[in-house]
Design a protein around this motif. Structure first.
Motif, PDB file in Angstrom:
ATOM      1  N   ALA A  14      36.656  43.951  39.833  1.00  0.00           N
ATOM      2  CA  ALA A  14      37.969  44.213  39.268  1.00  0.00           C
ATOM      3  C   ALA A  14      37.437  43.832  37.656  1.00  0.00           C
ATOM      4  N   ARG A  15      36.932  42.026  37.699  1.00  0.00           N
ATOM      5  CA  ARG A  15      36.777  41.903  36.542  1.00  0.00           C
ATOM      6  C   ARG A  15      35.445  42.547  35.859  1.00  0.00           C
ATOM      7  N   ARG A  21      44.531  48.807  42.641  1.00  0.00           N
ATOM      8  CA  ARG A  21      44.508  47.496  41.922  1.00  0.00           C
ATOM      9  C   ARG A  21      43.526  47.014  41.146  1.00  0.00           C
ATOM     10  N   ALA A  22      42.609  47.001  41.569  1.00  0.00           N
ATOM     11  CA  ALA A  22      40.998  46.055  41.560  1.00  0.00           C
ATOM     12  C   ALA A  22      40.050  47.183  40.143  1.00  0.00           C
ATOM     13  N   LEU A  79      47.759  45.528  38.070  1.00  0.00           N
ATOM     14  CA  LEU A  79      46.374  45.160  38.282  1.00  0.00           C
ATOM     15  C   LEU A  79      46.159  44.313  38.498  1.00  0.00           C
ATOM     16  N   VAL A  80      44.602  43.322  38.980  1.00  0.00           N
ATOM     17  CA  VAL A  80      44.487  42.308  39.767  1.00  0.00           C
ATOM     18  C   VAL A  80      44.951  41.107  38.704  1.00  0.00           C
ATOM     19  N   ASN A  81      44.363  41.247  36.889  1.00  0.00           N
ATOM     20  CA  ASN A  81      44.979  40.413  36.309  1.00  0.00           C
ATOM     21  C   ASN A  81      44.660  40.837  35.170  1.00  0.00           C
ATOM     22  N   GLU A  82      46.482  41.291  34.122  1.00  0.00           N
ATOM     23  CA  GLU A  82      46.454  41.881  32.759  1.00  0.00           C
ATOM     24  C   GLU A  82      45.713  41.063  32.361  1.00  0.00           C
ATOM     25  N   ALA A  83      44.978  39.856  31.681  1.00  0.00           N
ATOM     26  CA  ALA A  83      44.865  39.515  30.740  1.00  0.00           C
ATOM     27  C   ALA A  83      43.206  40.413  30.563  1.00  0.00           C
ATOM     28  N   TRP A  84      43.144  40.507  31.437  1.00  0.00           N
ATOM     29  CA  TRP A  84      41.477  40.906  31.589  1.00  0.00           C
ATOM     30  C   TRP A  84      41.244  42.279  31.093  1.00  0.00           C
ATOM     31  N   GLU A  85      42.489  42.950  30.504  1.00  0.00           N
ATOM     32  CA  GLU A  85      41.744  43.907  29.941  1.00  0.00           C
ATOM     33  C   GLU A  85      42.154  44.156  28.377  1.00  0.00           C
TER      34      GLU A  85
END
Length: 528
Positions: free
Chosen positions: A392-393, A428-429, A474-480
């Motif tokens: 995902a990242r 999600r990933a 998402l796995v982590n919204e901040a990554w977007e």
């Protein structure tokens, strides 16, 4: 104050102009030559080439200006702000000769630029494999029925099937394949996909569907009316279409996904100019079909193909598609990476050629399987989940990406709860892939339920049907907004999950090792 898309274009244009200079210093000296451009936008960007304090001051001005702009939504302002921030990081890292960090920052900036001009929803779709390029699994009934009718082996790829039919005195190759193409997927198929909450289909096809077989190949074609029908059925169901040149002239690999298993194949046999001509013809034919929103230039190119050769081909293919009438504002061009471990190699070369800023709306196509190697059986369910989070990242760091193929298959025994959890975790990933994802396949052989989205996955409750809100989680919204600066939470490179991912998707993977000595090619690069 420019805002929204205009601000994104201004920032990107100024970055492109600066990148074309011999150095950042020359770019600074050209300020007066760009005076005709929006003054605020110019100052945003050029200030970002300064010190850390100057960057913070410039970014504060950007944020304040965007928040005052009547036509700018808060989310849009955040995207522009993050784009500007990453451009600033890019120039700082370039000045300090930190090329790896500079590339990450520029990739993030271009990701935000794409968000500002791409009007289509990200793909949440399924592959329609086994239709216009045959292989056991999706097309198993055809292979099995033909073997029974001929009382002879027909092999495991379209080439061997065609060869067997050519030898038959009772069955016409044209009749058998025309019937298959007319019935493999129907109007009801597309309606089912739409009712499942998906919005797109990936349609793999062999080059012979467009031009007919060339150079004494024994495939059956052309069959453009059948491809036309697929495009029309998708439109009637409200689905976007990604047209995938899955089998190139001469083959981009030696395996059955390109139409022929060929032990004597070498990458020099790939007829790249002819492949570009096929893409040009497809783009021209469907240039006015607004729901055709993607075109893929090949599938799983052999790891033995040098990166420079791939980039040459990708540049020619992009230009052909654009010149034939498919603009970047409407159609994404997909560039496959095989395997996942070539991402950095290809991205670095792409950047060195100036292509991150030169070409718009480009996506790197990754196939993220947890199968095809016994090493995957060493991982627990939790460790498979760690690999998914890492994926995902990685997707969030790419300027544009799509997971063109994935499934629920993995070696070992797992509970139904774990199988479903694995599916949800992957969705999600892969939602972090800017352009979206496609499950392989909509339907498959009845024994391969974890490859069959219709019956084996959604039909058994392993993913919700319809997909619903899961398609946006998402796995982590901040990554977007900024995966570059976010704490990664990454597994150690020496962790079991990372090592097995490396083994399963690269080292000694039979799919890789058979692609014209792909492993040997990589080892030569690592050990001169």
């Amino acid at each position: 104050m420019a805002h929204g898309f205009e601000a994104a274009v201004a920032l990107r244009t100024l970055c492109l102009e600066a990148a074309e200079q011999d150095s950042v210093g020359e770019a600074e000296n050209s300020k007066e030559g760009t005076a005709s451009r929006n003054v605020d936008s110019k100052q945003w960007f050029l200030s970002l080439g300064g010190t850390e304090k100057e960057i913070e001051t410039a970014l504060a001005a950007v944020q304040e200006g965007l928040s005052r702009s009547a036509g700018t939504l808060q989310g849009e302002a955040n995207v522009i702000y993050s784009m500007a921030s990453n451009l600033g990081r890019y120039w700082l890292k370039k000045r300090s000769s930190d090329e790896k960090s500079a590339l990450k920052a520029l990739s993030c900036a271009m990701r935000h630029f794409h968000r500002m001009h791409w009007k289509h929803a990200a793909w949440r779709g399924a592959n329609l494999g086994g239709w216009f390029l045959l292989e056991p699994g999706p097309a198993s009934p055809l292979f099995e029925n033909t073997e029974a009718a001929l009382s002879a082996r027909v092999g495991g790829c379209e080439w061997t099937l065609c060869a067997a039919l050519d030898q038959s005195r009772t069955h016409s190759k044209a009749e058998v394949l025309d019937q298959h193409r007319a019935t493999q997927y129907t109007s009801e198929t597309f309606q089912e996909i739409s009712r499942a909450g998906l919005n797109a289909v990936r349609v793999p096809f062999g080059y012979w569907i467009v031009t007919g077989p060339t150079h004494d190949d024994i495939y059956h074609g052309p069959a453009l009316p059948d491809l036309d029908r697929a495009v029309e059925l998708a439109k009637a169901a409200g689905l976007q279409v990604l047209l995938d040149l899955h089998g190139c002239p001469g083959g981009e690999n030696a395996m059955r996904p390109c139409g022929r298993e060929h032990s004597g194949w070498t990458w020099q046999q790939w007829r790249r100019e002819e492949s570009v001509a096929v893409l040009r013809a497809v783009a021209a034919r469907y240039q006015h079909a607004d729901h055709v929103t993607g075109i893929q230039v090949c599938n799983e190119p052999s790891p033995a193909i040098p990166a420079s050769v791939l980039c040459d081909y990708y540049e020619s293919a992009i230009s052909a598609v654009r010149d034939a009438g498919m603009p970047a504002s409407r159609v994404a061009v997909l560039l496959p990476v095989f395997t996942q471990w070539r991402v950095q190699e290809l991205l670095q070369l792409w950047h060195a050629r100036g292509n991150l800023l030169r070409f718009d709306n480009i996506a790197w196509d990754l196939h993220l399987y947890h199968d095809f190697h016994p090493a995957w059986s060493l991982l627990s369910h939790q460790q498979h989940s760690e690999v998914v989070v890492e994926d995902a990242r990685s997707l969030a760091l790419l300027p544009g990406s799509v997971v063109g193929e994935w499934s629920l298959a993995r070696p070992g025994s797992y509970s139904e709860e774990e199988v479903a959890d694995f599916g949800v975790a992957q969705v999600r990933a892969y939602n972090h892939a800017l352009h979206g994802w496609f499950f392989w396949n909509w339907h498959d052989h009845e024994a391969l339920d974890r490859w069959d989205m219709r019956r084996g996955v959604m039909g058994r409750g392993r993913l919700p049907a319809p997909l619903g809100s899961l398609g946006s989680e998402l796995v982590n919204e901040a990554w977007e907004l900024d995966a570059w600066s976010q704490a990664s939470g990454r597994a150690s490179l020496l962790s079991a999950s990372s090592l097995v991912s490396f083994l399963g998707r690269w080292v000694a993977n039979p799919l890789v090792g058979l692609y014209d000595g792909g492993m040997k090619s990589w080892l030569r690069r690592l050990v001169p």
